[in-house]
Write an enzyme that holds these catalytic residues in place. Structure first.
Site, PDB file in Angstrom:
ATOM      1  N   LYS A  17       0.810  -1.225   0.000  1.00 28.20           N
ATOM      2  CA  LYS A  17       0.000   0.000   0.000  1.00 28.20           C
ATOM      3  C   LYS A  17       0.844   1.276   0.000  1.00 28.20           C
ATOM      4  O   LYS A  17       0.418   2.305  -0.495  1.00 28.20           O
ATOM      5  CB  LYS A  17      -0.939   0.005   1.209  1.00 28.20           C
ATOM      6  CG  LYS A  17      -2.059  -1.019   1.102  1.00 28.20           C
ATOM      7  CD  LYS A  17      -3.028  -0.918   2.258  1.00 28.20           C
ATOM      8  CE  LYS A  17      -4.042  -2.040   2.198  1.00 28.20           C
ATOM      9  NZ  LYS A  17      -5.032  -1.991   3.263  1.00 28.20           N
ATOM     10  N   ASP A  34      -9.831   2.714   2.051  1.00 28.04           N
ATOM     11  CA  ASP A  34      -9.892   2.183   3.424  1.00 28.04           C
ATOM     12  C   ASP A  34     -10.366   3.285   4.377  1.00 28.04           C
ATOM     13  O   ASP A  34     -11.160   3.038   5.292  1.00 28.04           O
ATOM     14  CB  ASP A  34      -8.498   1.740   3.909  1.00 28.04           C
ATOM     15  CG  ASP A  34      -8.082   0.384   3.350  1.00 28.04           C
ATOM     16  OD1 ASP A  34      -8.961  -0.412   2.977  1.00 28.04           O
ATOM     17  OD2 ASP A  34      -6.866   0.129   3.287  1.00 28.04           O
TER      18      ASP A  34
HETATM   19  P1  NAP Z   1       0.523  -3.474   9.270  1.00 24.52           P
HETATM   20  O1  NAP Z   1       0.802  -2.277   8.445  1.00 24.52           O
HETATM   21  O2  NAP Z   1       1.458  -4.633   9.199  1.00 24.52           O
HETATM   22  O3  NAP Z   1       0.444  -2.976  10.818  1.00 24.52           O
HETATM   23  C1  NAP Z   1       0.211  -3.882  11.864  1.00 24.52           C
HETATM   24  C2  NAP Z   1       0.151  -3.129  13.189  1.00 24.52           C
HETATM   25  O4  NAP Z   1      -0.197  -4.061  14.218  1.00 24.52           O
HETATM   26  C3  NAP Z   1       1.485  -2.496  13.622  1.00 24.52           C
HETATM   27  O5  NAP Z   1       1.219  -1.330  14.331  1.00 24.52           O
HETATM   28  C4  NAP Z   1       2.087  -3.575  14.514  1.00 24.52           C
HETATM   29  O6  NAP Z   1       2.934  -3.061  15.535  1.00 24.52           O
HETATM   30  C5  NAP Z   1       0.841  -4.107  15.198  1.00 24.52           C
HETATM   31  N1  NAP Z   1       1.032  -5.502  15.623  1.00 24.52           N
HETATM   32  C6  NAP Z   1       1.263  -6.572  14.819  1.00 24.52           C
HETATM   33  N2  NAP Z   1       1.391  -7.683  15.574  1.00 24.52           N
HETATM   34  C7  NAP Z   1       1.235  -7.298  16.873  1.00 24.52           C
HETATM   35  C8  NAP Z   1       1.256  -7.988  18.118  1.00 24.52           C
HETATM   36  N3  NAP Z   1       1.471  -9.301  18.189  1.00 24.52           N
HETATM   37  N4  NAP Z   1       1.067  -7.272  19.256  1.00 24.52           N
HETATM   38  C9  NAP Z   1       0.857  -5.928  19.207  1.00 24.52           C
HETATM   39  N5  NAP Z   1       0.819  -5.222  18.055  1.00 24.52           N
HETATM   40  C10 NAP Z   1       1.005  -5.890  16.900  1.00 24.52           C
HETATM   41  O7  NAP Z   1      -0.906  -4.079   8.957  1.00 24.52           O
HETATM   42  P2  NAP Z   1      -2.246  -3.271   8.531  1.00 24.52           P
HETATM   43  O8  NAP Z   1      -2.326  -3.137   7.072  1.00 24.52           O
HETATM   44  O9  NAP Z   1      -2.296  -2.025   9.350  1.00 24.52           O
HETATM   45  O10 NAP Z   1      -3.384  -4.315   8.963  1.00 24.52           O
HETATM   46  C11 NAP Z   1      -3.629  -4.580  10.318  1.00 24.52           C
HETATM   47  C12 NAP Z   1      -4.892  -5.426  10.484  1.00 24.52           C
HETATM   48  O11 NAP Z   1      -6.014  -4.748   9.962  1.00 24.52           O
HETATM   49  C13 NAP Z   1      -4.862  -6.780   9.773  1.00 24.52           C
HETATM   50  O12 NAP Z   1      -5.462  -7.733  10.629  1.00 24.52           O
HETATM   51  C14 NAP Z   1      -5.726  -6.570   8.538  1.00 24.52           C
HETATM   52  O13 NAP Z   1      -6.358  -7.752   8.103  1.00 24.52           O
HETATM   53  C15 NAP Z   1      -6.752  -5.578   9.082  1.00 24.52           C
HETATM   54  N6  NAP Z   1      -7.330  -4.727   8.019  1.00 24.52           N
HETATM   55  C16 NAP Z   1      -8.687  -4.701   7.892  1.00 24.52           C
HETATM   56  C17 NAP Z   1      -9.255  -3.891   6.907  1.00 24.52           C
HETATM   57  C18 NAP Z   1     -10.742  -3.864   6.746  1.00 24.52           C
HETATM   58  O14 NAP Z   1     -11.200  -3.412   5.684  1.00 24.52           O
HETATM   59  N7  NAP Z   1     -11.521  -4.291   7.722  1.00 24.52           N
HETATM   60  C19 NAP Z   1      -8.440  -3.088   6.086  1.00 24.52           C
HETATM   61  C20 NAP Z   1      -7.052  -3.120   6.272  1.00 24.52           C
HETATM   62  C21 NAP Z   1      -6.505  -3.934   7.259  1.00 24.52           C
HETATM   63  P3  NAP Z   1       4.510  -2.781  15.284  1.00 24.52           P
HETATM   64  O15 NAP Z   1       4.597  -1.403  14.693  1.00 24.52           O
HETATM   65  O16 NAP Z   1       5.092  -2.880  16.639  1.00 24.52           O
HETATM   66  O17 NAP Z   1       4.994  -3.859  14.352  1.00 24.52           O
END
Ligand code: NAP
Length: 289
Positions: free
Chosen positions: A75, A111
């Site tokens: 993204k 989003d």
């Molecule tokens: P991302 O860019 O990889 O960011 C993940 C975030 O979660 C980071 O802040 C990371 O912290 C934190 N994290 C990951 N594992 C963790 C853990 N074990 N404990 C605490 N914090 C943790 O991913 P993203 O694109 O933001 O997506 C995140 C989630 O949102 C996913 O589950 C995805 O499926 C969902 N999502 C849903 C939609 C929807 O339309 N509903 C849209 C987009 C995403 P660090 O900075 O410390 O690594």
């Protein structure tokens, strides 16, 4: 019965790219909506290895792919390869939807609008409220920029504190809010939760298969909170179950997912898709997995 039974030499192609991509619900949701409107399009998924992103973007032009969704991990790093991005996507620094207008690629972030619409449709009052966002990744950026202008206070708490501080600084510089970045320690979260009206989880904690995980323990919740978990697999995460048990209003990530898809669909095809059908198909597919 199929409304458009044939894929022909004229059929328009839409796609989602990511790495990995096998888990994506987008083909199920979009193909159902395309068929429902008898549109001559097909929506497929491509797994793009990290070093091939630039060539993949050239491929969109070469193969006249009309619309592209972008998911993890592209993204942000797809932006330099696009011809134009809209102001909101530029502020957020992430694109999840691209339209190919005669080999000219325009990027947007649906989003953000999808998340805000989901919150408003669920009756969540944002204006003048205080919110805590857990996570500082791509989704946190989209959600925080979408709602920051309406809020009275915004806290970002993240496992890696410096990423939360960086996102908060970015929000403070680019919007009217003075956002604050924090760590995700129990004490910090406890203090922040006492103060806020809206809690939004954007971390993958609680997502399948780790469905027994939650970013917040039950006793830290209070029943005045509106709790939005953007995870949609499972539809009711542990966080949402516990929040709803104590009387909080809750919202799953399904509506945000369907909204972001519907906004992309309408931008590409000029037609409004059936949101209920899109939602139904995702729920049906999640039930089968
Ligand atoms: P991302 O860019 O990889 O960011 C993940 C975030 O979660 C980071 O802040 C990371 O912290 C934190 N994290 C990951 N594992 C963790 C853990 N074990 N404990 C605490 N914090 C943790 O991913 P993203 O694109 O933001 O997506 C995140 C989630 O949102 C996913 O589950 C995805 O499926 C969902 N999502 C849903 C939609 C929807 O339309 N509903 C849209 C987009 C995403 P660090 O900075 O410390 O690594």
């Amino acid at each position: 019965m199929l409304k458009k039974p044939y894929i022909t030499a004229r059929t328009n192609v839409l796609c989602v790219i990511g790495h990995p991509i096998e888990h994506s619900m987008s083909p199920i949701m979009h193909n159902a909506a395309l068929k429902d409107l008898s549109l001559d399009y097909v929506y497929v998924a491509f797994n793009i290895p990290p070093n091939d992103l630039k060539r993949a973007v050239l491929g969109f032009k070469m193969f006249s792919i009309k619309g592209i969704n972008v998911t993890i991990p592209y993204k942000e790093n797809i932006i330099p390869y696009l011809d134009e991005i809209d102001p909101l996507a530029e502020k957020i620094g992430a694109v999840n939807t691209i339209k190919n207008e005669g080999k000219y690629l325009i990027g947007k972030n649906t989003d953000a609008s999808g998340a805000k619409k989901a919150l408003l449709d669920a009756g969540c009052e944002i204006t003048g409220k205080k919110a805590l966002i857990l996570g500082a990744g791509g989704a946190a950026k989209a959600v925080s920029f979408a709602i920051s202008e309406d809020l009275d206070a915004l806290y970002i708490a993240n496992r890696t504190e410096k990423r939360a501080i960086k996102l908060a600084k970015d929000l403070t510089n680019k919007t009217a809010i003075k956002a604050i970045g924090k760590n995700m320690s129990i004490n910090t979260l406890k203090n922040l939760l006492d103060e806020v009206d809206i809690l939004i989880n954007t971390t993958p904690l609680g997502m399948y298969p780790a469905i027994e995980e939650s970013p917040i323990s039950e006793e830290m919740l209070h029943n005045d909170l509106f709790v939005f978990d953007i995870v949609y697999n499972p539809l009711e995460t542990k966080l949402l179950k516990e929040a709803s048990k104590i009387g909080c209003k809750t919202l799953s990530g399904l509506d945000m997912f369907v909204n972001q898809g519907a906004l992309a669909f309408e931008w590409w095809t000029g037609k409004k898709p059936n949101l209920n059908l899109m939602k139904e198909k995702v729920v049906e597919f999640l039930g089968k997995k």
